[in-house]
Design a protein around this motif. Structure first.
Motif, PDB file in Angstrom:
ATOM      1  N   LEU A   4       1.917 -12.211   2.828  1.00 10.23           N
ATOM      2  CA  LEU A   4       1.491 -11.451   4.005  1.00 10.23           C
ATOM      3  C   LEU A   4       0.112 -10.873   3.715  1.00 10.23           C
ATOM      4  N   SER A   5      -0.865 -11.254   4.524  1.00 15.73           N
ATOM      5  CA  SER A   5      -2.234 -10.774   4.348  1.00 15.73           C
ATOM      6  C   SER A   5      -2.758 -10.191   5.646  1.00 15.73           C
ATOM      7  N   ALA A   6      -3.724  -9.270   5.520  1.00 15.64           N
ATOM      8  CA  ALA A   6      -4.302  -8.628   6.708  1.00 15.64           C
ATOM      9  C   ALA A   6      -5.444  -7.716   6.288  1.00 15.64           C
ATOM     10  N   PRO A   7      -6.360  -7.407   7.211  1.00 19.74           N
ATOM     11  CA  PRO A   7      -7.364  -6.389   6.920  1.00 19.74           C
ATOM     12  C   PRO A   7      -6.681  -5.035   6.736  1.00 19.74           C
ATOM     13  N   SER A   8      -7.290  -4.149   5.965  1.00 22.93           N
ATOM     14  CA  SER A   8      -6.745  -2.810   5.759  1.00 22.93           C
ATOM     15  C   SER A   8      -6.568  -2.097   7.099  1.00 22.93           C
ATOM     16  N   GLY A   9      -5.394  -1.466   7.284  1.00 27.67           N
ATOM     17  CA  GLY A   9      -5.138  -0.710   8.499  1.00 27.67           C
ATOM     18  C   GLY A   9      -4.440  -1.491   9.590  1.00 27.67           C
ATOM     19  N   SER A  27      12.548  -9.512  -2.006  1.00 28.63           N
ATOM     20  CA  SER A  27      12.043  -8.291  -2.632  1.00 28.63           C
ATOM     21  C   SER A  27      10.529  -8.365  -2.746  1.00 28.63           C
ATOM     22  N   LEU A  28       9.910  -7.212  -2.853  1.00 28.07           N
ATOM     23  CA  LEU A  28       8.452  -7.136  -2.891  1.00 28.07           C
ATOM     24  C   LEU A  28       7.932  -7.381  -4.302  1.00 28.07           C
ATOM     25  N   SER A  29       6.934  -8.227  -4.401  1.00 29.23           N
ATOM     26  CA  SER A  29       6.238  -8.415  -5.668  1.00 29.23           C
ATOM     27  C   SER A  29       5.351  -7.191  -5.893  1.00 29.23           C
ATOM     28  N   ILE A  30       5.564  -6.505  -6.995  1.00 27.24           N
ATOM     29  CA  ILE A  30       4.788  -5.294  -7.286  1.00 27.24           C
ATOM     30  C   ILE A  30       3.536  -5.680  -8.060  1.00 27.24           C
ATOM     31  N   SER A  31       2.385  -5.403  -7.487  1.00 22.68           N
ATOM     32  CA  SER A  31       1.118  -5.796  -8.098  1.00 22.68           C
ATOM     33  C   SER A  31       0.649  -4.775  -9.133  1.00 22.68           C
ATOM     34  N   CYS A  32      -0.141  -5.267 -10.061  1.00 24.29           N
ATOM     35  CA  CYS A  32      -0.881  -4.384 -10.966  1.00 24.29           C
ATOM     36  C   CYS A  32      -2.205  -4.055 -10.289  1.00 24.29           C
ATOM     37  N   THR A  33      -2.714  -2.854 -10.519  1.00 26.39           N
ATOM     38  CA  THR A  33      -4.009  -2.494  -9.928  1.00 26.39           C
ATOM     39  C   THR A  33      -4.753  -1.504 -10.812  1.00 26.39           C
ATOM     40  N   ASP A  95       2.206  -8.953  -0.855  1.00 24.84           N
ATOM     41  CA  ASP A  95       1.245  -8.205  -0.049  1.00 24.84           C
ATOM     42  C   ASP A  95      -0.107  -8.375  -0.736  1.00 24.84           C
ATOM     43  N   ILE A  96      -0.786  -9.487  -0.435  1.00 24.96           N
ATOM     44  CA  ILE A  96      -2.030  -9.830  -1.126  1.00 24.96           C
ATOM     45  C   ILE A  96      -3.087 -10.299  -0.127  1.00 24.96           C
ATOM     46  N   ASP A  97      -4.330 -10.409  -0.593  1.00 25.68           N
ATOM     47  CA  ASP A  97      -5.404 -10.821   0.308  1.00 25.68           C
ATOM     48  C   ASP A  97      -5.592 -12.344   0.251  1.00 25.68           C
TER      49      ASP A  97
END
Length: 208
Positions: A4-9, A27-33, A95-97
């Motif tokens: 699932l990708s989208a511009p912020s907001g 389940s949601l893949s939890i990203s490192c940041t 939830d990635i770009d």
């Protein structure tokens, strides 16, 4: 793997949260940041928060399935976390770009279904960014300027949802998830079932 990708907001985080709550088999893949932790965010629940040095070490060790630099900060998905879930037969929501989507598609296209979320208008996008109350005016302006670049990659995705109403968008995303699960190549044991069905013996009814 459902991307699932989208511009912020645009409502991506809310939509992802709704899908996780509605369907127990994803389940949601939890990203490192490397970005700073926001108020109420819990390490290991929303993100794995890392220093730039820690993140770079993980890159060097080839620990990421995908990673990208966004707004000056790094985000990445750990291979082990995702592969462990897939081996258990679970679906994973990303939830990635667009950069992360490209990387995932390059290594596992047949296992990826992707959705791009669009705002109903630029004005609506701006109002949502302000309503989040997470960023100062300069960052909001930067996110708005980046929106066009992100939206320009919409055609690389399998499905497009215009998020006019979060409830309707949730139902549409659930429909995508359910339809993708029915693809013949994803139905474990389907070949054996069809073969047994074809060879199953039956008693012909007597003609009256």
């Amino acid at each position: 793997m459902l991307v699932l990708s989208a511009p912020s907001g645009t409502g991506k985080t809310t939509l992802a949260k709704n899908i996780i709550e509605e369907d127990e088999h994803i389940s949601l893949s939890i990203s490192c940041t490397t970005r700073s932790k926001r108020p109420n965010e819990i390490d290991g629940k929303y993100y794995f928060f890392k220093t730039r040095e820690q993140f770079q070490k993980q890159i060097d060790n080839d620990e990421f399935l995908e990673y990208a630099e966004i707004f000056g900060e790094f985000y990445g998905t750990l291979k082990k976390q995702v592969l462990d879930k897939l081996k258990k037969g679970e679906d994973v929501l990303f939830d990635i770009d667009w950069q992360g989507h490209r990387q995932l598609s390059a290594i596992a296209r047949s296992d990826v279904a992707s959705v791009f979320l669009l705002p109903p208008s630029k004005e609506a996008l701006l109002q949502r960014l302000k309503a989040r109350n997470q960023d100062n005016s300069e960052i909001i302006q930067y996110r708005m300027e980046r929106a066009d670049e992100e939206i320009s990659h919409w055609h690389e995705y399998d499905y497009i949802i215009i998020n006019r109403d979060i409830k309707q968008s949730t139902e549409k995303l659930l429909s995508v998830l359910r339809a993708e699960r029915l693809r013949k190549e994803r139905r474990t044991g389907l070949n054996d079932f069809v073969a047994s069905l074809i060879h199953e013996k039956f008693v012909k009814s007597k003609v009256v």
